[in-house]
Design a protein around this motif. Structure first.
Motif, short mmCIF file in Angstrom:
data_model
loop_
_atom_site.label_atom_id
_atom_site.label_comp_id
_atom_site.label_asym_id
_atom_site.label_seq_id
_atom_site.Cartn_x
_atom_site.Cartn_y
_atom_site.Cartn_z
N GLU A 188 -77.03 -7.45 10.01
CA GLU A 188 -77.18 -6.75 8.73
C GLU A 188 -76.26 -5.53 8.74
N ASP A 189 -75.90 -5.07 7.55
CA ASP A 189 -75.01 -3.91 7.48
C ASP A 189 -75.21 -3.18 6.17
N ASP A 190 -75.02 -1.86 6.24
CA ASP A 190 -75.13 -1.01 5.05
C ASP A 190 -73.75 -0.52 4.59
N ASP A 191 -73.08 0.35 5.37
CA ASP A 191 -71.92 1.07 4.85
C ASP A 191 -70.63 0.86 5.65
N SER A 192 -70.51 -0.20 6.45
CA SER A 192 -69.35 -0.33 7.33
C SER A 192 -68.03 -0.51 6.59
N ALA A 193 -68.05 -0.91 5.32
CA ALA A 193 -66.81 -1.05 4.55
C ALA A 193 -66.42 0.22 3.85
N GLY A 194 -67.18 1.30 4.03
CA GLY A 194 -66.87 2.59 3.43
C GLY A 194 -67.36 2.71 2.00
N GLU A 195 -67.63 3.95 1.59
CA GLU A 195 -68.04 4.26 0.21
C GLU A 195 -69.24 3.42 -0.24
N LEU A 196 -70.25 3.31 0.61
CA LEU A 196 -71.50 2.60 0.31
C LEU A 196 -71.31 1.09 0.18
N ASN A 197 -70.17 0.56 0.63
CA ASN A 197 -69.93 -0.88 0.63
C ASN A 197 -70.27 -1.46 2.01
#
Length: 346
Positions: A188-197
């Protein structure tokens, strides 16, 4: 009007601007016609009429208090939002059926007052305007979906073992991804793509996976984009997930939820610098041995880790991992050492 500096030492040029704002006390509004109004400590109820079914975006913006929106409508429709428009401004973006809706404009904690602006506008869909909220997805596919308070799930078909990257991006919601697969696989992931992505990058075995797109907080609603791509390592990259580290060395590894450990031997007292960086997840470093222990999360800038410590001669363990066990992806680990007469921290 009185203008002053904070004390006798505060002085210099300044500008003063003024404008007239026509405040509305109307209790109705229509799409495309914003209203400026004043909120005291009492919430405001405004009737919004939707004439055509479609996607709409409603925003409440204020500089003097934390804006909060509630929207109620036909067939028990209900949405609420606090900060989705950024900087304590509220936004509700959703499909709305024709009918009359009640907008409740208030402060987040019921004690704010000041000027606010309320807008309701049609929300354009990207590309060909098609949305997919279920079904099967495959690598090399990009789609748009709509989150409205309930998890959106897809079946992800992986035919060939390899490295894949899944991105969920949105301007409306705080994106969150969950990937479940064969043999108890879970990421699972929350913000690893930056800017809440959100981003999940990992090695995937052939099989059918359940991909869930949702938000970090369940009250948001809005448009998101989901992209699944195969990912190739650069030709000159070799992955090392264990073994010995030597000073002035840089290596690449792959994190999949479990800490990777390396051994670092220091021959003489040295100032040692360890740097761990990744574009895929929030890195975390641990260094321990010879009676000392150090950790770091973000000292390398952004979500990258960096440790700089004076160490006595000896053998140390370096643990490279993510801040969260749910992260995954490639990282770079660099180590350098310079002889020093500095004594390590005690």
């Amino acid at each position: 009007m009185v203008i002053s500096g904070v004390d006798a030492h505060s002085y210099g040029p300044f500008n003063v601007n003024s404008r007239t704002i026509e405040l509305s006390d109307a209790d109705t509004m229509t799409v495309g016609t914003p209203i400026d109004s004043w909120l005291d400590t009492t919430e405001r109820e405004i009737t919004l009429t939707i004439e055509e079914a479609g996607m709409y975006q409603i925003e409440m913006r204020a500089d003097e208090f934390d804006a909060y929106l509630e929207l109620e409508g036909p067939n028990d429709y209900y949405r609420e939002d606090d900060d989705s428009a950024g900087e304590l401004n509220a936004r509700i973006a959703d499909f709305l059926a024709p009918g009359e809706y009640t907008l409740t404009a208030r402060s987040a904690f019921g004690d704010g007052s000041g000027l606010f602006t309320l807008t309701a506008e049609p929300h354009e869909l990207p590309g060909n305007g098609e949305l997919r909220n279920d079904g099967t997805v495959t690598p090399n596919e990009t789609l748009s979906g709509w989150y409205s308070g309930q998890d959106v799930t897809y079946d992800l078909e992986i035919d060939q073992a390899g490295m894949y990257q899944i991105d969920m991006s949105s301007s409306d919601v705080d994106a969150y991804l969950v990937l479940e697969g064969p043999n108890g696989y879970y990421r699972e992931d929350d913000d690893s793509a930056g800017e809440l992505n959100a981003r999940i990058a990992d090695f995937l075995a052939p099989g059918t996976y359940q991909l869930t797109a949702r938000t970090a907080y369940g009250t948001d609603s809005g448009l998101f984009t989901l992209a699944i791509e195969p990912r190739d390592l650069p030709n000159d990259v070799e992955l090392r997930n264990e073994g010995a580290l030597t000073p002035d060395e840089t290596l690449n590894g792959w994190y999949s939820g479990e800490a990777l450990t390396y051994q670092l031997t220091i021959e003489e007292s040295s100032l040692v610098t360890l740097s761990m960086s990744s574009n895929d997840f929030d890195t975390y470093l641990e260094l321990y041995g010879e009676g000392v222990s150090y950790t770091d999360d973000d000292s390398g800038g952004g979500t990258n880790a960096r440790l700089e410590q004076a160490l006595l001669p000896g053998t140390y363990t370096v643990s490279a991992r993510g801040f969260s066990a749910s992260g995954s992806g490639m990282f770079e680990l660099a180590v350098s050492a310079e002889p020093t007469e500095m004594q390590p921290d005690t």
